[in-house]
Design an enzyme around this catalytic site. Structure first.
Site, PDB file in Angstrom:
ATOM      1  N   CYS A 120      46.402  43.749  40.698  1.00 40.94           N
ATOM      2  CA  CYS A 120      46.009  43.059  39.481  1.00 40.94           C
ATOM      3  C   CYS A 120      44.925  42.043  39.851  1.00 40.94           C
ATOM      4  O   CYS A 120      45.099  41.254  40.789  1.00 40.94           O
ATOM      5  CB  CYS A 120      47.215  42.355  38.864  1.00 40.94           C
ATOM      6  SG  CYS A 120      46.794  41.357  37.415  1.00 40.94           S
TER       7      CYS A 120
ATOM      8  N   CYS B  91      46.545  38.321  39.359  1.00 40.26           N
ATOM      9  CA  CYS B  91      47.645  37.743  40.150  1.00 40.26           C
ATOM     10  C   CYS B  91      47.927  38.474  41.463  1.00 40.26           C
ATOM     11  O   CYS B  91      48.858  38.114  42.177  1.00 40.26           O
ATOM     12  CB  CYS B  91      48.913  37.690  39.309  1.00 40.26           C
ATOM     13  SG  CYS B  91      49.655  39.295  38.967  1.00 40.26           S
TER      14      CYS B  91
ATOM     15  N   CYS C 296      50.073  43.844  33.080  1.00 40.18           N
ATOM     16  CA  CYS C 296      50.733  43.446  34.319  1.00 40.18           C
ATOM     17  C   CYS C 296      52.021  42.730  33.932  1.00 40.18           C
ATOM     18  O   CYS C 296      51.997  41.783  33.136  1.00 40.18           O
ATOM     19  CB  CYS C 296      49.827  42.520  35.121  1.00 40.18           C
ATOM     20  SG  CYS C 296      50.611  41.816  36.585  1.00 40.18           S
TER      21      CYS C 296
ATOM     22  N   CYS D 292      51.800  38.744  35.163  1.00 43.07           N
ATOM     23  CA  CYS D 292      50.929  37.723  34.553  1.00 43.07           C
ATOM     24  C   CYS D 292      50.465  38.077  33.143  1.00 43.07           C
ATOM     25  O   CYS D 292      49.706  37.326  32.547  1.00 43.07           O
ATOM     26  CB  CYS D 292      49.727  37.450  35.443  1.00 43.07           C
ATOM     27  SG  CYS D 292      48.509  38.785  35.464  1.00 43.07           S
TER      28      CYS D 292
ATOM     29  N   HIS E  38      45.962  42.239  30.423  1.00 47.96           N
ATOM     30  CA  HIS E  38      45.694  43.536  29.802  1.00 47.96           C
ATOM     31  C   HIS E  38      45.049  44.430  30.856  1.00 47.96           C
ATOM     32  O   HIS E  38      44.071  44.052  31.497  1.00 47.96           O
ATOM     33  CB  HIS E  38      44.748  43.373  28.608  1.00 47.96           C
ATOM     34  CG  HIS E  38      44.243  44.666  28.068  1.00 47.96           C
ATOM     35  ND1 HIS E  38      45.024  45.510  27.317  1.00 47.96           N
ATOM     36  CD2 HIS E  38      43.037  45.256  28.184  1.00 47.96           C
ATOM     37  CE1 HIS E  38      44.305  46.583  26.981  1.00 47.96           C
ATOM     38  NE2 HIS E  38      43.097  46.437  27.501  1.00 47.96           N
TER      39      HIS E  38
ATOM     40  N   HIS F 265      45.618  51.416  28.787  1.00 45.88           N
ATOM     41  CA  HIS F 265      46.595  52.147  27.981  1.00 45.88           C
ATOM     42  C   HIS F 265      47.174  53.301  28.777  1.00 45.88           C
ATOM     43  O   HIS F 265      46.572  53.756  29.756  1.00 45.88           O
ATOM     44  CB  HIS F 265      45.938  52.666  26.698  1.00 45.88           C
ATOM     45  CG  HIS F 265      45.538  51.576  25.767  1.00 45.88           C
ATOM     46  ND1 HIS F 265      44.339  50.893  25.897  1.00 45.88           N
ATOM     47  CD2 HIS F 265      46.185  51.014  24.715  1.00 45.88           C
ATOM     48  CE1 HIS F 265      44.273  49.960  24.958  1.00 45.88           C
ATOM     49  NE2 HIS F 265      45.371  50.015  24.218  1.00 45.88           N
TER      50      HIS F 265
ATOM     51  N   ASP G 177      49.149  62.651  28.465  1.00 46.81           N
ATOM     52  CA  ASP G 177      48.372  63.859  28.748  1.00 46.81           C
ATOM     53  C   ASP G 177      47.909  63.929  30.207  1.00 46.81           C
ATOM     54  O   ASP G 177      46.870  64.495  30.510  1.00 46.81           O
ATOM     55  CB  ASP G 177      47.170  63.949  27.810  1.00 46.81           C
ATOM     56  CG  ASP G 177      46.217  62.758  27.942  1.00 46.81           C
ATOM     57  OD1 ASP G 177      46.449  61.869  28.791  1.00 46.81           O
ATOM     58  OD2 ASP G 177      45.231  62.715  27.184  1.00 46.81           O
TER      59      ASP G 177
ATOM     60  N   ARG H 156      48.927  59.497  31.914  1.00 46.60           N
ATOM     61  CA  ARG H 156      47.575  59.078  32.314  1.00 46.60           C
ATOM     62  C   ARG H 156      47.453  57.591  32.009  1.00 46.60           C
ATOM     63  O   ARG H 156      47.321  57.174  30.873  1.00 46.60           O
ATOM     64  CB  ARG H 156      46.510  59.853  31.546  1.00 46.60           C
ATOM     65  CG  ARG H 156      45.095  59.310  31.783  1.00 46.60           C
ATOM     66  CD  ARG H 156      44.020  60.168  31.138  1.00 46.60           C
ATOM     67  NE  ARG H 156      44.230  60.398  29.730  1.00 46.60           N
ATOM     68  CZ  ARG H 156      43.586  59.760  28.738  1.00 46.60           C
ATOM     69  NH1 ARG H 156      42.701  58.818  29.006  1.00 46.60           N
ATOM     70  NH2 ARG H 156      43.843  60.058  27.474  1.00 46.60           N
TER      71      ARG H 156
ATOM     72  N   CYS I  25      45.172  54.844  31.905  1.00 46.94           N
ATOM     73  CA  CYS I  25      43.728  54.677  31.771  1.00 46.94           C
ATOM     74  C   CYS I  25      43.454  53.167  31.867  1.00 46.94           C
ATOM     75  O   CYS I  25      43.779  52.413  30.956  1.00 46.94           O
ATOM     76  CB  CYS I  25      43.318  55.251  30.417  1.00 46.94           C
ATOM     77  SG  CYS I  25      41.571  55.310  30.135  1.00 46.94           S
TER      78      CYS I  25
END
Length: 132
Positions: free
Chosen positions: A47, A50, A96, A99, A102, A105, A109, A117, A119
């Site tokens: 991440c 963090c 995460c 912390c 974002h 997603h 698939d 997946r 992404c």
């Protein structure tokens, strides 16, 4: 896992403008522009906020979507999922777990063995190359 919480101003000071926009405000980098979308370097992706290990290069694959894609995290506990109804669609946002950054997603698939997946925005990651 211990939660890491900081005020937005501290995150703004610690991250680049792009990292802040993506990780703290839920932005997205343009497809095929991120630092890691085509990277094949063996290692662990942390991440960017963090340093929690999130994905291993062994789970990375080319999904053709323009963002780094993984079929599983290093541990299910490091990822938090949240329903996302933005942009006129229903998706599962991944963050995460430590912390709340974002990341991107997850979609159903992906390849075997998980069929998932993940992404992920390159700006939300930091690659630590494996030294063998």
């Amino acid at each position: 896992m211990d939660k890491l919480e900081k005020p937005l101003e501290e995150w703004r000071e610690a991250l680049s403008a792009e990292q802040f926009e993506i990780c703290r405000l839920g932005g997205t980098e343009r497809a095929f522009t991120g630092e890691y979308y085509a990277t094949k370097t063996p290692g662990v992706y942390l991440c960017a906020c963090c340093a929690t290990p999130l994905f291993d290069s062994e789970a990375k694959y080319d999904s053709g979507c323009g963002w780094p894609s993984y079929f599983q995290p290093v541990d299910e506990q490091v990822i938090a999922e949240k329903e996302d109804f933005s942009h006129g669609m229903q998706r599962i946002e991944v963050r995460c777990a430590r912390c709340d950054a974002h990341l991107g997603h997850v979609f159903p698939d992906g390849p075997r063995p998980t069929g998932l997946r993940y992404c992920i925005n390159s700006a939300s990651l930091k690659l630590v190359p494996r030294t063998e």
